[in-house]
Design a protein around this motif. Sequence first.
Motif, PDB file in Angstrom:
ATOM      1  N   ALA A 212       0.831  -1.208   0.000  1.00  0.00           N
ATOM      2  CA  ALA A 212       0.000   0.000   0.000  1.00  0.00           C
ATOM      3  C   ALA A 212       0.867   1.260   0.000  1.00  0.00           C
ATOM      4  O   ALA A 212       0.508   2.281  -0.599  1.00  0.00           O
ATOM      5  CB  ALA A 212      -0.933   0.001   1.206  1.00  0.00           C
ATOM      6  N   LEU A 213       2.021   1.183   0.671  1.00  0.00           N
ATOM      7  CA  LEU A 213       2.936   2.334   0.688  1.00  0.00           C
ATOM      8  C   LEU A 213       3.803   2.367  -0.568  1.00  0.00           C
ATOM      9  O   LEU A 213       3.941   3.406  -1.221  1.00  0.00           O
ATOM     10  CB  LEU A 213       3.808   2.288   1.939  1.00  0.00           C
ATOM     11  N   ALA A 214       4.393   1.212  -0.906  1.00  0.00           N
ATOM     12  CA  ALA A 214       5.319   1.165  -2.050  1.00  0.00           C
ATOM     13  C   ALA A 214       4.627   1.576  -3.344  1.00  0.00           C
ATOM     14  O   ALA A 214       5.267   2.126  -4.250  1.00  0.00           O
ATOM     15  CB  ALA A 214       5.931  -0.230  -2.179  1.00  0.00           C
ATOM     16  N   ALA A 215       3.313   1.333  -3.426  1.00  0.00           N
ATOM     17  CA  ALA A 215       2.576   1.693  -4.648  1.00  0.00           C
ATOM     18  C   ALA A 215       2.650   3.191  -4.934  1.00  0.00           C
ATOM     19  O   ALA A 215       2.489   3.616  -6.083  1.00  0.00           O
ATOM     20  CB  ALA A 215       1.120   1.252  -4.521  1.00  0.00           C
ATOM     21  N   ARG A 216       2.895   4.000  -3.869  1.00  0.00           N
ATOM     22  CA  ARG A 216       3.019   5.449  -4.079  1.00  0.00           C
ATOM     23  C   ARG A 216       4.242   5.815  -4.904  1.00  0.00           C
ATOM     24  O   ARG A 216       4.355   6.939  -5.396  1.00  0.00           O
ATOM     25  CB  ARG A 216       3.092   6.211  -2.738  1.00  0.00           C
ATOM     26  N   LEU A 217       5.200   4.883  -5.017  1.00  0.00           N
ATOM     27  CA  LEU A 217       6.452   5.174  -5.730  1.00  0.00           C
ATOM     28  C   LEU A 217       6.335   4.924  -7.226  1.00  0.00           C
ATOM     29  O   LEU A 217       7.182   5.356  -8.004  1.00  0.00           O
ATOM     30  CB  LEU A 217       7.589   4.279  -5.200  1.00  0.00           C
ATOM     31  N   ALA A 218       5.293   4.184  -7.614  1.00  0.00           N
ATOM     32  CA  ALA A 218       5.214   3.702  -8.996  1.00  0.00           C
ATOM     33  C   ALA A 218       5.302   4.839  -9.999  1.00  0.00           C
ATOM     34  O   ALA A 218       4.681   5.891  -9.830  1.00  0.00           O
ATOM     35  CB  ALA A 218       3.915   2.926  -9.204  1.00  0.00           C
ATOM     36  N   GLY A 219       6.090   4.609 -11.037  1.00  0.00           N
ATOM     37  CA  GLY A 219       6.164   5.546 -12.142  1.00  0.00           C
ATOM     38  C   GLY A 219       6.972   6.807 -11.872  1.00  0.00           C
ATOM     39  O   GLY A 219       7.083   7.669 -12.730  1.00  0.00           O
ATOM     40  N   SER A 220       7.532   6.934 -10.666  1.00  0.00           N
ATOM     41  CA  SER A 220       8.234   8.176 -10.319  1.00  0.00           C
ATOM     42  C   SER A 220       9.747   8.021 -10.370  1.00  0.00           C
ATOM     43  O   SER A 220      10.485   8.966 -10.156  1.00  0.00           O
ATOM     44  CB  SER A 220       7.846   8.609  -8.904  1.00  0.00           C
ATOM     45  N   GLY A 221      10.206   6.786 -10.639  1.00  0.00           N
ATOM     46  CA  GLY A 221      11.650   6.554 -10.597  1.00  0.00           C
ATOM     47  C   GLY A 221      12.154   6.245  -9.200  1.00  0.00           C
ATOM     48  O   GLY A 221      13.340   5.987  -9.000  1.00  0.00           O
ATOM     49  N   ALA A 222      11.238   6.261  -8.211  1.00  0.00           N
ATOM     50  CA  ALA A 222      11.646   5.948  -6.840  1.00  0.00           C
ATOM     51  C   ALA A 222      11.748   4.436  -6.655  1.00  0.00           C
ATOM     52  O   ALA A 222      11.148   3.662  -7.402  1.00  0.00           O
ATOM     53  CB  ALA A 222      10.639   6.526  -5.852  1.00  0.00           C
ATOM     54  N   ILE A 223      12.523   4.009  -5.650  1.00  0.00           N
ATOM     55  CA  ILE A 223      12.767   2.583  -5.460  1.00  0.00           C
ATOM     56  C   ILE A 223      12.374   2.144  -4.043  1.00  0.00           C
ATOM     57  O   ILE A 223      12.260   2.952  -3.127  1.00  0.00           O
ATOM     58  CB  ILE A 223      14.233   2.208  -5.726  1.00  0.00           C
ATOM     59  N   TYR A 224      12.185   0.826  -3.894  1.00  0.00           N
ATOM     60  CA  TYR A 224      11.878   0.216  -2.603  1.00  0.00           C
ATOM     61  C   TYR A 224      13.061  -0.646  -2.192  1.00  0.00           C
ATOM     62  O   TYR A 224      13.454  -1.578  -2.918  1.00  0.00           O
ATOM     63  CB  TYR A 224      10.609  -0.632  -2.727  1.00  0.00           C
ATOM     64  N   ALA A 225      13.673  -0.338  -1.046  1.00  0.00           N
ATOM     65  CA  ALA A 225      14.802  -1.119  -0.533  1.00  0.00           C
ATOM     66  C   ALA A 225      14.372  -1.797   0.759  1.00  0.00           C
ATOM     67  O   ALA A 225      13.670  -1.191   1.568  1.00  0.00           O
ATOM     68  CB  ALA A 225      16.006  -0.215  -0.267  1.00  0.00           C
ATOM     69  N   THR A 226      14.809  -3.033   0.962  1.00  0.00           N
ATOM     70  CA  THR A 226      14.328  -3.739   2.146  1.00  0.00           C
ATOM     71  C   THR A 226      15.387  -4.570   2.869  1.00  0.00           C
ATOM     72  O   THR A 226      16.141  -5.316   2.246  1.00  0.00           O
ATOM     73  CB  THR A 226      13.135  -4.657   1.782  1.00  0.00           C
ATOM     74  N   HIS A 227      15.429  -4.363   4.191  1.00  0.00           N
ATOM     75  CA  HIS A 227      16.062  -5.335   5.083  1.00  0.00           C
ATOM     76  C   HIS A 227      14.965  -6.360   5.327  1.00  0.00           C
ATOM     77  O   HIS A 227      14.014  -6.102   6.046  1.00  0.00           O
ATOM     78  CB  HIS A 227      16.508  -4.665   6.386  1.00  0.00           C
ATOM     79  N   MET A 228      15.105  -7.495   4.689  1.00  0.00           N
ATOM     80  CA  MET A 228      13.992  -8.442   4.588  1.00  0.00           C
ATOM     81  C   MET A 228      13.610  -9.028   5.947  1.00  0.00           C
ATOM     82  O   MET A 228      14.355  -8.968   6.912  1.00  0.00           O
ATOM     83  CB  MET A 228      14.364  -9.571   3.622  1.00  0.00           C
ATOM     84  N   ARG A 229      12.424  -9.629   5.959  1.00  0.00           N
ATOM     85  CA  ARG A 229      11.860 -10.224   7.165  1.00  0.00           C
ATOM     86  C   ARG A 229      12.771 -11.298   7.738  1.00  0.00           C
ATOM     87  O   ARG A 229      12.812 -11.539   8.938  1.00  0.00           O
ATOM     88  CB  ARG A 229      10.500 -10.837   6.800  1.00  0.00           C
ATOM     89  N   ASP A 230      13.505 -11.957   6.871  1.00  0.00           N
ATOM     90  CA  ASP A 230      14.340 -13.068   7.337  1.00  0.00           C
ATOM     91  C   ASP A 230      15.567 -13.213   6.441  1.00  0.00           C
ATOM     92  O   ASP A 230      15.458 -13.130   5.221  1.00  0.00           O
ATOM     93  CB  ASP A 230      13.525 -14.372   7.318  1.00  0.00           C
ATOM     94  N   GLU A 231      16.732 -13.403   7.080  1.00  0.00           N
ATOM     95  CA  GLU A 231      17.973 -13.642   6.325  1.00  0.00           C
ATOM     96  C   GLU A 231      18.612 -14.943   6.801  1.00  0.00           C
ATOM     97  O   GLU A 231      19.823 -15.109   6.747  1.00  0.00           O
ATOM     98  CB  GLU A 231      18.951 -12.479   6.517  1.00  0.00           C
ATOM     99  N   ALA A 232      17.778 -15.835   7.312  1.00  0.00           N
ATOM    100  CA  ALA A 232      18.295 -17.103   7.836  1.00  0.00           C
ATOM    101  C   ALA A 232      17.445 -18.252   7.289  1.00  0.00           C
ATOM    102  O   ALA A 232      17.342 -18.399   6.079  1.00  0.00           O
ATOM    103  CB  ALA A 232      18.311 -17.061   9.361  1.00  0.00           C
ATOM    104  N   ASP A 233      16.795 -19.021   8.149  1.00  0.00           N
ATOM    105  CA  ASP A 233      16.072 -20.222   7.702  1.00  0.00           C
ATOM    106  C   ASP A 233      15.017 -19.911   6.642  1.00  0.00           C
ATOM    107  O   ASP A 233      14.788 -20.694   5.732  1.00  0.00           O
ATOM    108  CB  ASP A 233      15.379 -20.903   8.896  1.00  0.00           C
ATOM    109  N   ASP A 234      14.343 -18.755   6.790  1.00  0.00           N
ATOM    110  CA  ASP A 234      13.228 -18.436   5.892  1.00  0.00           C
ATOM    111  C   ASP A 234      13.584 -17.389   4.837  1.00  0.00           C
ATOM    112  O   ASP A 234      12.739 -16.607   4.396  1.00  0.00           O
ATOM    113  CB  ASP A 234      12.021 -17.960   6.709  1.00  0.00           C
ATOM    114  N   VAL A 235      14.845 -17.380   4.422  1.00  0.00           N
ATOM    115  CA  VAL A 235      15.300 -16.369   3.465  1.00  0.00           C
ATOM    116  C   VAL A 235      14.569 -16.474   2.122  1.00  0.00           C
ATOM    117  O   VAL A 235      14.321 -15.452   1.469  1.00  0.00           O
ATOM    118  CB  VAL A 235      16.842 -16.424   3.288  1.00  0.00           C
TER     119      VAL A 235
END
Length: 493
Positions: A212-235
């Motif tokens: 819902a938030l990231a959709a505000r970036l669409a078409g503007s050249g803006a990007i979504y960067a993420t420290h993901m929910r999991d970087e271990a068992d559930d990567v």
Amino acid sequence: MAEAAAPAGYDLVIRNGRVIDGTGAPARLADVAVANGRIAALGDLARARAAREIDARGRIVAPGFIDAHTHDDGALLATPEMTAKVSQGVTTVIAGNCGVSLGPLDLAGRGLDGPPPPLDLLGETGLFRFPDFAGYLDTLDDAPAAVNAAFLVGHSTLRLGAMERLDRAADEGEIAAMRAALDAALAAGALGLSSGLFYDPAKAAPTEEVIALAARLAGSGAIYATHMRDEADDVIAALEETFAVGRAAGVPVVISHHKVQGVENFGRTRETLPLIERAARAQTVGLDVYPYIAASTVLTAGSAARAVRTVITWSRARPEFAGRDLDDVAAALGCSREEACDRLQPAGAVYFAMDEDDVRRVLSYPRAMIGSDGLPFDERPHPRLWGTFPRVLGHYAREVGLFSLEEAVRRMTGLPAATFGLSGRGVIAPGAAADLVLFDAETVIDRASFEEPTRAAAGIELVLVNGTPVWRDGAATGARPGRVLRRGAEGVA
Ligand code: ZN
């Protein structure tokens, strides 16, 4: 009487260097002329005149490095000479990562007496005084740092500003409030949105809230960067969530500090990188990585349980334990590791939790940008804060031979400039900003270690930001020519 046309007079000519231009093209001998903060000419400039000349014979001349992943939001204001960065050849930092940005948030106005972890990694309480993102950027315009800076807006910061409780999904009204704050920040020039779904302030946010938030970036050249929910068992599930956000919102995604943690997950970049590559053929995907087998963030018992070894980087409750091994701390306190983690809060740590082969595999991946993820306020910081870029150049390119010097430089310059839309940066070409670094390819190396984490690198001889020297002869010059790089403004696509 008119004089005959003379060769152009430049502010500076750097002669006889081997130019690595940031595109991945082979190094070539060329002179570089600088005028009015920009690269004015490139090639054989033997007849050109300049106010200053530098002989770069035997040295590399490269675009200044772009630190694709930083938490420098507060440091730019508190320590504007940015020595940890300019000493490595970094001339631009991307801040606001992992869901945490200084603005838009007025902590006092929210009735909070301190930033909750991990916002506390950005600096002391007094720095959180920007309810409006544009005001934060204006403050930096008025009191610039030595380096250029561009900013993401943190999802956790937006949540803190809009929600009374963070242990649940945002409701419609809260999403509307966050969207309004995000829209305003984007209009002020933010590069995009970051999330830290791994951390407490955002853990309870479902994928739909992020979309819902990231959709505000669409078409503007803006990007979504993420420290993901999991970087271990559930990567794998975390990667799928990241791609799903990008697809549903219609925005490019950047996977922050890609890694897999925990001994039982060693080797799993053999799964993650092909998955990323497959996704990248259908949607825009990038990633950043730092060149170490240890991670660093706030101290939690869960992260310590996954690590082979945990070292305390700071503790508000027991500052005397900074630099000590968690096992020693537990022994000294006569309690379990879990109990020791509790007693040190709030606190930060270095976690030795990665496999060297995984780190090398991610570094070698052609879409990998270099980002330090350094934590500038830590008492005993992870050495990535001072060592990341020279370590990639000196250790991984020269000593290990993971890739050519040209490829190493591309991952630090042209690639992040293209990913974040920093046009006119990250390359050596006429008209580009004169963000430049001169280094010795034979001697460049990181000297910051886990034992001595704030030692400046070797081999970085001269660093220019917008044509002005910020690092020379082993010392910061004190100049502060950095600019705020706003999306959509001059110099930013
Ligand atoms: Zn992170």
